[in-house]
Design an enzyme around this catalytic site. Structure first.
Site: not given
Ligand code: CAA
Length: 240
Positions: A83, A85, A88, A147, A177, A179
């Site tokens: 999970a 979020i 930005d 982030y 990961p 993009y």
């Protein structure tokens, strides 16, 4: 009896692909989600995977949700802390609220997810923890001080958990990961996204299933000696 796996943020994006891949590999899967009831109901209808609603940023809610999953399905032996979020903003515009929302969900959320499950893994002498970090935790990213801090923090978490869990048959690993074609990346302004894709040597975004296949490997018995590692899946965009 098949092993029980919990995937947080498991009804959409990379998490949904992970939940589906784990189910296909024979695991009993519970998918946590935070707020989007409609997406969760659709996901369950399409996949047959049970969804459970709680906010990973809330320790008590996580503990209660995990207890419910274990009452329904049995002890959780595999946990995928996915999970996350984004909020930005360039640093000079980032608000304390944007900072705290991301820290609470992406970083404290990993603690809240793994901590209630960890004692059972230690007792049973088996566990698999996979944390979904990000390329941006490895390289940093314009407008993502919050982030990137959480995703770099994930790497510290798994390296420490790996050392604590190794003798109890528990592994903890991270996947970074690059993009990936999800709603999160599609929310980036189109022009910015185009320039990001231009910087990926593979010439394309990754697919959620490409991350899910890494997870299926890491949680398998075959991966028992891989512990505390970071797997990058980013189309050659960045090397550590
Ligand atoms: N590098 C350098 N400069 C950049 C930049 C970058 N990557 N992105 C934007 N800028 C510059 C712009 O060119 C612009 O410069 P000028 O002022 O000189 O024109 C300036 O920064 C933008 O300033 P604004 O005040 O207009 O910015 P804003 O407050 O409107 O914020 C933004 C815009 C939030 C930065 C937006 O451009 C954005 O969302 N960028 C993408 C950030 C990103 O890559 N996020 C990753 C999301 S995907 C993800 O997180 C998943 C994963 O794990 C990989």
């Amino acid at each position: 009896m098949s092993k029980v796996a919990l995937v947080t943020g498991g009804s959409r994006g990379i998490g949904a692909a992970i939940a589906v891949a784990l189910k296909s590999a024979g695991y009993t899967v519970a998918a946590n989600y935070a707020g989007n009831d409609e997406a969760a109901a659709k996901f369950t209808a399409e996949t047959g995977i049970k969804t459970y609603k709680w906010n990973v940023a809330d320790y008590d809610a996580s503990k209660a949700g995990i207890a419910q999953v274990e009452a329904d399905l049995g002890p959780i032996e595999i946990v995928i802390a996915n999970a996350g979020i984004t909020r930005d903003a360039p640093f000079h515009k980032m608000t304390p609220e944007q900072w705290h929302q991301v820290i609470d969900t992406n970083l404290t959320g990993v603690f809240n997810t793994v901590h209630p499950i960890w004692p059972g893994m230690r007792e049973r002498k088996f566990g698999r923890v996979v944390v979904i970090s990000s390329i941006n935790g490895q390289k940093g990213q314009f407008a993502q001080v919050n982030y990137a801090a959480t995703k770099a923090g994930d790497l510290g978490i798994v390296k420490s958990l790996a050392q604590e869990g190794a003798r109890a048959g528990i592994t903890a690993n991270a996947i970074c990961p690059g993009y990936i074609a999800t709603e999160m990346v599609m929310a980036v302004p189109e022009k910015v996204r185009e320039s990001i894709i231009a910087g990926i040597p593979a010439g394309r975004l990754g697919e959620p299933e490409e991350i899910a296949r890494c997870v299926v490997f890491l949680v398998s018995d075959d991966a028992g000696f891989i512990n505390g590692s970071t797997i990058s899946a980013n189309g050659a965009q960045f090397f550590v």
